[in-house]
Motif scaffolding. Structure first.
Motif, PDB file in Angstrom:
ATOM      1  N   ALA A  41      -3.583  -2.559  20.579  1.00 34.36           N
ATOM      2  CA  ALA A  41      -4.334  -2.246  19.365  1.00 34.36           C
ATOM      3  C   ALA A  41      -3.442  -1.549  18.343  1.00 34.36           C
ATOM      4  O   ALA A  41      -3.465  -1.863  17.147  1.00 34.36           O
ATOM      5  N   ILE A  42      -2.641  -0.600  18.806  1.00 34.37           N
ATOM      6  CA  ILE A  42      -1.728   0.117  17.914  1.00 34.37           C
ATOM      7  C   ILE A  42      -0.679  -0.827  17.346  1.00 34.37           C
ATOM      8  O   ILE A  42      -0.362  -0.790  16.151  1.00 34.37           O
ATOM      9  N   GLU A  43      -0.139  -1.693  18.189  1.00 30.39           N
ATOM     10  CA  GLU A  43       0.876  -2.632  17.725  1.00 30.39           C
ATOM     11  C   GLU A  43       0.337  -3.534  16.627  1.00 30.39           C
ATOM     12  O   GLU A  43       1.018  -3.781  15.625  1.00 30.39           O
ATOM     13  N   GLU A  44      -0.900  -4.019  16.777  1.00 31.38           N
ATOM     14  CA  GLU A  44      -1.451  -4.908  15.761  1.00 31.38           C
ATOM     15  C   GLU A  44      -1.660  -4.162  14.444  1.00 31.38           C
ATOM     16  O   GLU A  44      -1.422  -4.713  13.363  1.00 31.38           O
ATOM     17  N   ALA A  45      -2.087  -2.920  14.543  1.00 31.95           N
ATOM     18  CA  ALA A  45      -2.244  -2.105  13.334  1.00 31.95           C
ATOM     19  C   ALA A  45      -0.900  -1.897  12.643  1.00 31.95           C
ATOM     20  O   ALA A  45      -0.791  -1.999  11.412  1.00 31.95           O
ATOM     21  N   LEU A  46       0.133  -1.640  13.431  1.00 30.34           N
ATOM     22  CA  LEU A  46       1.470  -1.425  12.859  1.00 30.34           C
ATOM     23  C   LEU A  46       2.044  -2.725  12.294  1.00 30.34           C
ATOM     24  O   LEU A  46       2.763  -2.705  11.287  1.00 30.34           O
ATOM     25  N   ALA A  47       1.729  -3.856  12.927  1.00 31.32           N
ATOM     26  CA  ALA A  47       2.186  -5.151  12.404  1.00 31.32           C
ATOM     27  C   ALA A  47       1.570  -5.419  11.037  1.00 31.32           C
ATOM     28  O   ALA A  47       2.234  -5.936  10.129  1.00 31.32           O
ATOM     29  N   LEU A  48       0.293  -5.065  10.874  1.00 28.02           N
ATOM     30  CA  LEU A  48      -0.361  -5.229   9.569  1.00 28.02           C
ATOM     31  C   LEU A  48       0.225  -4.252   8.555  1.00 28.02           C
ATOM     32  O   LEU A  48       0.356  -4.580   7.370  1.00 28.02           O
ATOM     33  N   LYS A  49       0.594  -3.067   9.023  1.00 32.13           N
ATOM     34  CA  LYS A  49       1.247  -2.095   8.132  1.00 32.13           C
ATOM     35  C   LYS A  49       2.573  -2.645   7.628  1.00 32.13           C
ATOM     36  O   LYS A  49       2.923  -2.483   6.451  1.00 32.13           O
ATOM     37  N   ASP A  50       3.314  -3.308   8.518  1.00 30.68           N
ATOM     38  CA  ASP A  50       4.593  -3.915   8.114  1.00 30.68           C
ATOM     39  C   ASP A  50       4.364  -5.058   7.125  1.00 30.68           C
ATOM     40  O   ASP A  50       5.186  -5.286   6.230  1.00 30.68           O
ATOM     41  N   GLN A  51       3.263  -5.768   7.302  1.00 29.89           N
ATOM     42  CA  GLN A  51       2.990  -6.942   6.480  1.00 29.89           C
ATOM     43  C   GLN A  51       2.392  -6.600   5.126  1.00 29.89           C
ATOM     44  O   GLN A  51       2.659  -7.288   4.124  1.00 29.89           O
ATOM     45  N   TYR A  52       1.582  -5.534   5.082  1.00 27.12           N
ATOM     46  CA  TYR A  52       0.895  -5.161   3.840  1.00 27.12           C
ATOM     47  C   TYR A  52       1.351  -3.775   3.388  1.00 27.12           C
ATOM     48  O   TYR A  52       0.911  -2.759   3.948  1.00 27.12           O
ATOM     49  N   PRO A  53       2.245  -3.704   2.391  1.00 26.67           N
ATOM     50  CA  PRO A  53       2.748  -2.413   1.901  1.00 26.67           C
ATOM     51  C   PRO A  53       1.604  -1.500   1.452  1.00 26.67           C
ATOM     52  O   PRO A  53       0.617  -1.956   0.881  1.00 26.67           O
ATOM     53  N   GLY A  54       1.752  -0.230   1.744  1.00 27.68           N
ATOM     54  CA  GLY A  54       0.729   0.740   1.362  1.00 27.68           C
ATOM     55  C   GLY A  54      -0.307   0.978   2.436  1.00 27.68           C
ATOM     56  O   GLY A  54      -1.171   1.853   2.297  1.00 27.68           O
ATOM     57  N   THR A  55      -0.243   0.210   3.539  1.00 30.38           N
ATOM     58  CA  THR A  55      -1.196   0.371   4.640  1.00 30.38           C
ATOM     59  C   THR A  55      -0.869   1.629   5.432  1.00 30.38           C
ATOM     60  O   THR A  55       0.302   1.933   5.689  1.00 30.38           O
ATOM     61  N   THR A  56      -1.886   2.373   5.834  1.00 30.68           N
ATOM     62  CA  THR A  56      -1.698   3.550   6.676  1.00 30.68           C
ATOM     63  C   THR A  56      -2.410   3.338   8.012  1.00 30.68           C
ATOM     64  O   THR A  56      -3.430   2.654   8.076  1.00 30.68           O
ATOM     65  N   VAL A  57      -1.851   3.943   9.049  1.00 32.94           N
ATOM     66  CA  VAL A  57      -2.413   3.822  10.393  1.00 32.94           C
ATOM     67  C   VAL A  57      -2.637   5.217  10.962  1.00 32.94           C
ATOM     68  O   VAL A  57      -1.699   5.997  11.124  1.00 32.94           O
ATOM     69  N   ASP A  58      -3.907   5.535  11.252  1.00 32.08           N
ATOM     70  CA  ASP A  58      -4.273   6.798  11.878  1.00 32.08           C
ATOM     71  C   ASP A  58      -4.755   6.523  13.297  1.00 32.08           C
ATOM     72  O   ASP A  58      -5.470   5.542  13.539  1.00 32.08           O
ATOM     73  N   VAL A  59      -4.380   7.388  14.232  1.00 30.93           N
ATOM     74  CA  VAL A  59      -4.784   7.231  15.625  1.00 30.93           C
ATOM     75  C   VAL A  59      -5.711   8.380  16.011  1.00 30.93           C
ATOM     76  O   VAL A  59      -5.416   9.546  15.734  1.00 30.93           O
ATOM     77  N   VAL A  60      -6.821   8.030  16.653  1.00 34.25           N
ATOM     78  CA  VAL A  60      -7.811   9.028  17.080  1.00 34.25           C
ATOM     79  C   VAL A  60      -8.011   8.917  18.580  1.00 34.25           C
ATOM     80  O   VAL A  60      -8.133   7.812  19.123  1.00 34.25           O
ATOM     81  N   SER A  61      -8.037  10.073  19.253  1.00 32.11           N
ATOM     82  CA  SER A  61      -8.266  10.075  20.692  1.00 32.11           C
ATOM     83  C   SER A  61      -9.164  11.239  21.067  1.00 32.11           C
ATOM     84  O   SER A  61      -9.115  12.301  20.448  1.00 32.11           O
ATOM     85  N   MET A  62     -10.001  11.038  22.061  1.00 31.98           N
ATOM     86  CA  MET A  62     -10.785  12.126  22.640  1.00 31.98           C
ATOM     87  C   MET A  62     -10.211  12.432  24.011  1.00 31.98           C
ATOM     88  O   MET A  62     -10.045  11.527  24.840  1.00 31.98           O
TER      89      MET A  62
END
Length: 265
Positions: A41-62
């Motif tokens: 899941a994190i990798e796909e979010a980061l791949a989209l961040k690489d593809q779309y400039p200005g994208t941010t990725v926040d991670v939440v855990s309990m």
């Protein structure tokens, strides 16, 4: 684009043992890892961040305080921010109560376009937290995502894995997507990224910070509870039959008859 990833620290199942008397997991001395599906899941979010400039990725855990180590791994992979929802009040939560807490964390972060989560956690294998969090937030979800086909202004087009193929779904944003291992291969961290990750601050929020009622989270709000965990008894050793096909068939019938699996006529 703003992406949030739900991640969990889990015990390494290769090292897990069960107390034969108490019927509970022995967690002492067992290493903890980032849940494998959450890594996708994190990798796909980061791949989209690489593809779309200005994208941010926040991670939440309990989880407990030591889950910060797992969150720093996520930061070292390339996530921008990390948030830990941690309190004794959250302890003992089932998927229902966990999704309540995670949804509160997402709401506190604010606007988002896509929420990624792993298909399921290896310590529970329920595959319920992602969809339940979507339900708490009142947004649509797609599970078992094996490919992101297209990101549009208001929708996302994905492939959802089925037993005998896949289906193509266009889903409205914001949405929750749960990832399977076929979606991608998680990236490695560099030494420089690890050093940078330990310089970043991880926000830790309890029930007061999330503005949730203690009666709505944790063990007291969990309608399902694990009564006992146990290791199935090992099966007896198998027996190989030899000879010609008719000889082996006759021997098999004889043995099944001996064990009263087949009636003796």
């Amino acid at each position: 684009m703003k992406i949030i990833v739900l991640a969990k620290q889990v015990p390494d199942t290769n090292e897990v043992k069960i107390d034969p008397v108490k019927g509970t997991l022995i967690r002492e001395g067992v290493p903890s890892i980032l849940n494998p599906d959450d890594a996708n899941a994190i990798e796909e979010a980061l791949a989209l961040k690489d593809q779309y400039p200005g994208t941010t990725v926040d991670v939440v855990s309990m989880g407990p305080p030591q889950a910060t180590y797992m969150l720093r791994e996520c930061l070292a992979m390339g996530a921008d921010n990390a948030y830990l929802l941690s309190s004794r009040v959250f302890g003992g939560a089932d998927t229902c109560a966990t999704s309540t807490t995670l949804a509160a964390g997402v709401k506190k972060i604010g606007d988002y376009d896509i929420i990624f989560a792993g298909r399921q956690a290896i310590d529970g294998d329920t595959a319920q937290v992602g969809p339940q969090t979507a339900q708490r937030l009142g947004i649509p979800s797609v599970t078992y995502v094996q490919k992101i086909r297209e990101i549009k202004d208001k929708t996302v087009v994905v492939e959802r894995a089925l037993e005998d193929g896949y289906e193509v779904i266009e889903i409205q944003k914001p949405c929750v997507l749960t990832a399977i291992k076929e979606l991608n291969t998680p990236r490695y961290m560099s030494v420089a990224q690890i050093e940078e990750a330990y310089k970043k601050e991880i926000a830790v929020w309890d029930e007061k910070a999330l503005n949730v009622d203690p009666s709505d989270v944790g063990l007291v709000a969990s309608p399902t509870q694990v009564h006992k965990s146990f290791t199935p008894p090992p099966k007896g050793a198998g027996e190989m039959l030899t000879g010609t096909v008719p000889e082996m068939a006759a021997a098999l019938v004889a043995k099944l008859t001996e064990k009263h699996v087949l009636a003796d006529h």
